[in-house]
Design an enzyme around this catalytic site. Structure first.
Site, short mmCIF file in Angstrom:
data_model
loop_
_atom_site.label_atom_id
_atom_site.label_comp_id
_atom_site.label_asym_id
_atom_site.label_seq_id
_atom_site.Cartn_x
_atom_site.Cartn_y
_atom_site.Cartn_z
N GLY A 168 0.87 -1.07 0.00
CA GLY A 168 0.17 0.09 0.04
C GLY A 168 0.86 1.37 0.01
O GLY A 168 2.15 1.35 0.19
N THR B 281 8.16 6.16 -2.25
CA THR B 281 9.19 6.29 -1.08
C THR B 281 10.57 6.09 -1.55
O THR B 281 10.65 5.38 -2.57
CB THR B 281 8.72 5.73 0.29
N HIS C 219 14.52 4.46 -0.50
CA HIS C 219 15.14 3.52 0.45
C HIS C 219 16.74 3.59 0.13
O HIS C 219 17.10 3.96 -1.12
CB HIS C 219 14.80 2.06 0.57
N ALA D 214 10.30 2.07 7.21
CA ALA D 214 11.71 2.47 6.79
C ALA D 214 11.95 3.81 7.86
O ALA D 214 11.15 4.90 7.43
CB ALA D 214 12.05 2.87 5.29
N CYS E 286 5.61 9.97 -0.35
CA CYS E 286 4.35 9.51 0.14
C CYS E 286 3.20 10.10 -0.64
O CYS E 286 2.10 10.13 -0.06
CB CYS E 286 4.21 9.50 1.67
#
Length: 228
Positions: A82, A86, A88, A168, A184
């Site tokens: 979902g 984003t 990382h 995260a 987001c």
């Protein structure tokens, strides 16, 4: 008391970790089909630079073209969790709980609140007050000058009450990478990292991992079993 089997994967390519999670999830579901006992797992890792887009995300929230991604050495994946887009990267604690919620509680909203509670406890350990915002999964810090800044993003998937993906937490993250996306999908709030909030070049990453494990054990009322 439930047992959760823990493994630290270290630095691992996102796609490899994704495949590993899928394999663990499939094996748990197969055991459930056979009505056999299941094992829940908790995975820690860090990823090389990568952007991931959730099922409900908008691709225009990635502000780079494919050629620019290649030039910068950043991967991009559309994935089955979902949430929106984003980032990382190194210095970020990425946590993938692959849990059989039938052994805990069958409530995804409660599960997400438990994950948020863990992060809030970690921030409290460092003298910071993490907060939740209505309608926005994750954990934020409030700044009187610039408003709210997200320090922990979350996005999960569940199949037959078995979870994957996760959260995260920005620990020692180069925040410039967030400038290439609409994090987001939120345009009116910022992003921050633990080292920035504490005014340090680097926060002890292993200490953060240790505090996380302790908080996870308390919040989920489980036993953590270390595996090689």
């Amino acid at each position: 008391m439930n047992k959760v089997f823990f493994k630290n994967l270290g630095i691992i390519d996102f796609k490899e970790a994704w495949g590993l999670q899928e394999g663990v999830l499939d094996s748990i579901i197969e055991n459930k089909r056979k009505k056999e006992k299941t094992k829940s797992h908790l995975l820690f890792c860090q990823h090389p630079h990568v952007y991931t887009l959730g099922k409900s995300g908008k691709e225009e929230h990635l502000l780079l073209k494919n050629s620019e991604l290649n030039n910068k050495g950043i991967d991009f994946y559309k994935i089955n969790r979902g949430g929106d887009i984003t980032y990382h990267g190194p210095g970020q604690l990425v946590v993938y709980p692959v849990l059989d919620l039938d052994c805990f509680f069958t409530d995804i909203h409660r599960y997400l609140r438990f994950l948020e509670e863990i992060i809030i406890r970690i921030l409290s350990y460092y003298g910071l007050k993490g907060v939740r915002l209505d309608g926005s999964t994750g954990v934020w810090l409030e700044n009187t000058e610039s408003g709210y800044k997200k320090i922990c993003a979350m996005g999960v998937r569940a199949s037959r009450w078995v979870t994957m993906h996760g959260l995260a937490l920005n620990v020692n993250v180069d925040l410039n990478y967030f400038n290439n996306i609409v994090p987001c999908g939120i345009t009116n709030k910022g992003v921050t990292s633990l080292n920035v909030e504490l005014g340090k070049k680097d926060v002890d990453f292993m200490e953060v991992e240790s505090v996380f494990l302790s908080a996870f054990k308390d919040v989920f009322e489980c036993e953590i079993i270390n595996t090689i």
